[in-house]
Scaffold this active site. Structure first.
Site, PDB file in Angstrom:
ATOM      1  N   HIS A 188       6.517 -30.889 -27.022  1.00 20.03           N
ATOM      2  CA  HIS A 188       6.295 -31.713 -25.829  1.00 20.03           C
ATOM      3  C   HIS A 188       4.951 -31.403 -25.169  1.00 20.03           C
ATOM      4  O   HIS A 188       4.749 -31.702 -23.992  1.00 20.03           O
ATOM      5  CB  HIS A 188       7.442 -31.516 -24.833  1.00 20.03           C
ATOM      6  CG  HIS A 188       8.778 -31.749 -25.477  1.00 20.03           C
ATOM      7  ND1 HIS A 188       9.177 -32.967 -25.970  1.00 20.03           N
ATOM      8  CD2 HIS A 188       9.775 -30.873 -25.769  1.00 20.03           C
ATOM      9  CE1 HIS A 188      10.384 -32.854 -26.517  1.00 20.03           C
ATOM     10  NE2 HIS A 188      10.765 -31.604 -26.410  1.00 20.03           N
ATOM     11  N   ASN A 207       1.177  -0.891   5.971  1.00 22.73           N
ATOM     12  CA  ASN A 207       1.594  -1.527   4.713  1.00 22.73           C
ATOM     13  C   ASN A 207       2.294  -2.826   5.085  1.00 22.73           C
ATOM     14  O   ASN A 207       3.342  -2.793   5.728  1.00 22.73           O
ATOM     15  CB  ASN A 207       2.548  -0.615   3.944  1.00 22.73           C
ATOM     16  CG  ASN A 207       3.117  -1.321   2.717  1.00 22.73           C
ATOM     17  OD1 ASN A 207       2.523  -2.266   2.217  1.00 22.73           O
ATOM     18  ND2 ASN A 207       4.286  -0.887   2.285  1.00 22.73           N
ATOM     19  N   GLY A 208       1.684  -3.950   4.744  1.00 21.48           N
ATOM     20  CA  GLY A 208       2.286  -5.237   5.098  1.00 21.48           C
ATOM     21  C   GLY A 208       1.205  -6.219   5.521  1.00 21.48           C
ATOM     22  O   GLY A 208       0.020  -6.018   5.224  1.00 21.48           O
ATOM     23  N   CYS A 211       0.852  -1.190   0.000  1.00 21.40           N
ATOM     24  CA  CYS A 211       0.000   0.000   0.000  1.00 21.40           C
ATOM     25  C   CYS A 211       0.881   1.231   0.000  1.00 21.40           C
ATOM     26  O   CYS A 211       2.093   1.140   0.064  1.00 21.40           O
ATOM     27  CB  CYS A 211      -0.866  -0.032   1.247  1.00 21.40           C
ATOM     28  SG  CYS A 211      -1.787  -1.562   1.408  1.00 21.40           S
ATOM     29  N   LYS A 217       2.985  -1.701  -7.709  1.00 20.43           N
ATOM     30  CA  LYS A 217       4.358  -1.556  -8.194  1.00 20.43           C
ATOM     31  C   LYS A 217       5.367  -2.374  -7.413  1.00 20.43           C
ATOM     32  O   LYS A 217       6.247  -3.020  -7.984  1.00 20.43           O
ATOM     33  CB  LYS A 217       4.761  -0.079  -8.177  1.00 20.43           C
ATOM     34  CG  LYS A 217       6.122   0.204  -8.773  1.00 20.43           C
ATOM     35  CD  LYS A 217       6.173  -0.191 -10.233  1.00 20.43           C
ATOM     36  CE  LYS A 217       7.502  -0.038 -10.913  1.00 20.43           C
ATOM     37  NZ  LYS A 217       7.567  -0.650 -12.223  1.00 20.43           N
ATOM     38  N   TRP A 234      -3.839  -1.746  -1.259  1.00 16.76           N
ATOM     39  CA  TRP A 234      -3.876  -2.948  -2.094  1.00 16.76           C
ATOM     40  C   TRP A 234      -4.349  -4.046  -1.157  1.00 16.76           C
ATOM     41  O   TRP A 234      -3.648  -4.437  -0.239  1.00 16.76           O
ATOM     42  CB  TRP A 234      -2.488  -3.284  -2.642  1.00 16.76           C
ATOM     43  CG  TRP A 234      -2.533  -4.330  -3.690  1.00 16.76           C
ATOM     44  CD1 TRP A 234      -2.715  -4.150  -5.035  1.00 16.76           C
ATOM     45  CD2 TRP A 234      -2.409  -5.762  -3.509  1.00 16.76           C
ATOM     46  NE1 TRP A 234      -2.716  -5.363  -5.679  1.00 16.76           N
ATOM     47  CE2 TRP A 234      -2.537  -6.361  -4.776  1.00 16.76           C
ATOM     48  CE3 TRP A 234      -2.205  -6.581  -2.402  1.00 16.76           C
ATOM     49  CZ2 TRP A 234      -2.472  -7.742  -4.959  1.00 16.76           C
ATOM     50  CZ3 TRP A 234      -2.142  -7.965  -2.588  1.00 16.76           C
ATOM     51  CH2 TRP A 234      -2.273  -8.522  -3.853  1.00 16.76           C
ATOM     52  N   LYS A 256       4.336  -9.136 -19.938  1.00 14.97           N
ATOM     53  CA  LYS A 256       3.890  -7.773 -20.266  1.00 14.97           C
ATOM     54  C   LYS A 256       2.475  -7.797 -20.836  1.00 14.97           C
ATOM     55  O   LYS A 256       1.610  -7.029 -20.465  1.00 14.97           O
ATOM     56  CB  LYS A 256       4.841  -7.106 -21.270  1.00 14.97           C
ATOM     57  CG  LYS A 256       6.258  -6.840 -20.754  1.00 14.97           C
ATOM     58  CD  LYS A 256       6.332  -5.828 -19.646  1.00 14.97           C
ATOM     59  CE  LYS A 256       6.238  -6.553 -18.352  1.00 14.97           C
ATOM     60  NZ  LYS A 256       7.024  -6.159 -17.239  1.00 14.97           N
TER      61      LYS A 256
END
Ligand code: AGP
Length: 590
Positions: free
Chosen positions: A491, A99-100, A2, A585, A73, A472
């Site tokens: 394969h 954050n964590g 976060c 990020k 997040w 990407k």
């Protein structure tokens, strides 16, 4: 992962907090919230979703000189307004952002419930607020913070606003926290861009270090229970670098920056680079590690060292490293690669290696980040701030540095540097309007035909590029893409190919060329629509994207058409390439 920003000073704190959150949104964009304190008490305003272009007038909070804010997040508890941070403690004295992940939050919550504490949310964070409330009953706030933080397990950074004393307190272990200082004002944040508009004087907190901001700024080491002093450092990044204009997105800006960032990656202290190359050469039982895109750079590095320096170095993704620790000795060197320098899985691998007395070379892009400070030998990729969640320029800078080291091991650093400067020049010529148009047209074709699967093949150096190209495309377009070693086709995977399935073949002018053309021919025989990324066109290609032939540096340029394709697919499908869904990020949780 976060984003946190706190402010105490003379300015409108809510405005500072809102601007800071907008700068930190790449760290998580499920919900956001701002809190402040005035004579009537503590106030919180929070919303689900991205901040986007929210104006100050939309934030229903009284003006104040102190504020604490967060962009989330979600890990624990759904994406709801209730679970959005900040969180109040029971009496509303303490406001907490985090954050964590508090790995032992359930045990603490059960105990607090037995003691009569009530919980409004599903988050692990609210447990911190209630524990602080409890501990503040018998301790002053510094000791209450210490007692609370030392009982949390996991990698966490927390910041608390004490509404009673109008004090901001922040402490970290494993997750980043940095303090910005200016005359009569202080900032506390997860990352520097949050307050780069106001100051470039920053103080990086180490694990268990707390910064307490009231009329002045004090530092304590909560584990050693002692007051400490800290020195500020000057950040060299400019505001301009952290802006996307004139481009529509950071992703396009950062892709087109690469001719310059590849050149900047070569700007290294040659003596230091040669000494590090010697350490790589003389190390034994070494590993290249990284996660996601940085993991693919590590994989490419193992090929560079093998084929150019004839040096065997194992490759393993960060989150799988601990299963391989049994072979580490004090002769082992861990080459840890990370753009942010804060990725939990990579940092945990480094901590495991350090316990085995192995040395750590950290290839990192963010100044002052944890990996930069943990590493015995930190090397900066000099790519400047990378804001887009989807990593592009940092990847080619990581490859450039690994290639330089591979040449330096052979005492050919100058040759490596020349090759990269040529790569930078060739790229400058390549990335013109027509080139972008050609790739945009391909994206429009794939979207128009509504393809939901894309396959990318490569061999040798370009195997890692095939994996990165697929990542990407997945990250920003949400189209399923899979990269694999071309030799693996027969394969099993070739069973997935149907009429018109887009297949990208990355074909270099190397000893693998004919085998790659055969693989492309086999895919075409099954109906694949062959897209060739290669120095020369070939009849097997239905669509050709030209790349310069740069020998050992070819992988660095070969990824760029795939970055552009991913970008145009994302924009063409109406997605925000800078903030892809469900991502952030830097991944500061395991
Ligand atoms: C890449 O586009 C992703 N954002 C992700 O895979 C990223 O590379 C990974 O999380 C590692 O990040 P780092 O380089 O900051 O350690």
């Amino acid at each position: 992962m976060c984003g946190i920003i706190g402010y105490k000073g003379q300015r409108n704190a809510v405005e500072i907090a809102l601007n800071g959150l907008k700068k930190l949104e790449y760290r998580g964009y499920d919900s956001w919230g701002i809190s402040t304190v005035d004579e009537k008490g503590a106030h919180i305003f929070k919303k689900v979703g991205k901040i986007g272009s929210i104006n100050l007038s939309d934030v229903k909070l009284p003006e104040s000189s102190i504020a604490l804010a967060h962009t989330r997040w979600a890990t624990h508890g759904g994406v709801t307004e209730k679970n959005a941070h900040p969180h109040f403690s029971e009496s509303k004295r303490f406001i907490v952002v985090h954050n964590g992940i508090v790995e032992n939050y359930q045990q603490i919550k059960e105990q607090l419930k037995k003691e009569g504490y009530k919980f409004q949310t599903e988050t692990d964070t609210e447990v911190i607020a209630q524990l602080l409330e409890k501990n503040s009953k018998e301790n002053d706030i510094k000791n209450a913070l210490q007692k609370t933080f030392l009982s949390l397990e996991g990698r966490n950074a927390i910041v608390v606003l004490d509404s009673k004393t109008k004090t901001l307190m922040g402490v970290r272990k494993g997750s980043p926290l940095v303090i910005g200082v200016n005359e009569k004002e202080y900032f506390i944040a997860s990352d520097v861009p949050a307050f780069l508009d106001y100051t470039t004087d920053v103080i990086f907190l180490e694990d268990y270090e707390a910064g307490i901001i009231n009329e002045s700024l004090e530092f304590f080491n909560l584990k050693e229970n002692k007051k400490i002093t800290k020195k500020s450092e000057k950040i060299t990044w400019t505001l301009e670098q952290a802006k996307k204009e004139p481009y529509a997105h950071f992703m396009l800006k950062e892709i087109l920056e690469q001719p310059n960032t590849i050149r900047l990656a070569t700007m290294q202290d040659e003596e230091e680079l040669n000494s590090i190359a010697n350490k790589i050469k003389n190390a034994y039982g070494s590993f290249l590690i990284g996660c996601g895109t940085a993991g693919y750079a590590a994989l490419a590095g193992s090929y560079f060292f093998s084929k150019i320096s004839r040096k065997h170095i194992n490759f393993i993704v960060g989150s799988e490293f601990s299963s391989h620790q049994y072979f580490l000795t004090d002769k082992s060197l861990i080459i840890a690669i990370s753009q942010s320098g804060e990725t939990a899985d990579t940092l945990e691998a480094v901590e495991v290696a350090k316990k085995k007395n192995s040395k750590v070379l950290g290839i990192v892009n963010v100044m002052g980040s944890s990996l930069m400070r943990y590493a015995d030998y930190p090397l900066m990729t000099n790519a400047g701030p990378e804001i887009c969640v989807c990593s592009t320029k940092a990847f080619t800078s990581q490859l450039s540095l690994l290639l330089l080291l591979a040449y330096a091991i052979n005492n050919k650093l100058e040759d490596g540097k020349k090759l990269l400067l040529k790569t930078s020049e060739e790229l400058k010529k390549l990335l013109d309007k027509n080139y972008l148009e050609n790739i945009k047209k391909l994206a429009e074709k794939i979207i128009k035909e509504n393809h939901q699967h894309i396959y990318v093949i490569g061999r040798s150096f370009n195997y890692s590029i095939a994996l990165e190209a697929a990542l990407k495309i997945k990250e920003v377009s949400y189209i399923h893409a899979e990269g694999f070693a071309a030799g693996e086709l027969k394969h099993g995977v070739i069973a997935l190919i149907e009429k018109g399935t887009p297949c990208i073949a990355i074909v270099a002018n190397d000893e693998e060329k004919s085998a790659m053309i055969s693989s492309a021919t086999e895919l075409k025989a099954r109906g694949g629509f062959m897209i060739g990324i290669a120095p020369e066109n070939n009849p097997v290609f239905n669509y050709w994207i030209k790349v310069p032939d740069l020998g050992n540096a070819s992988p660095i340029v070969n990824v760029i058409p795939a970055q552009l394709l991913a970008y145009y697919l994302a924009v063409g499908l109406g997605h925000d390439p800078d903030k892809p869904r469900n991502l952030a990020k830097s991944v500061t949780v395991k």
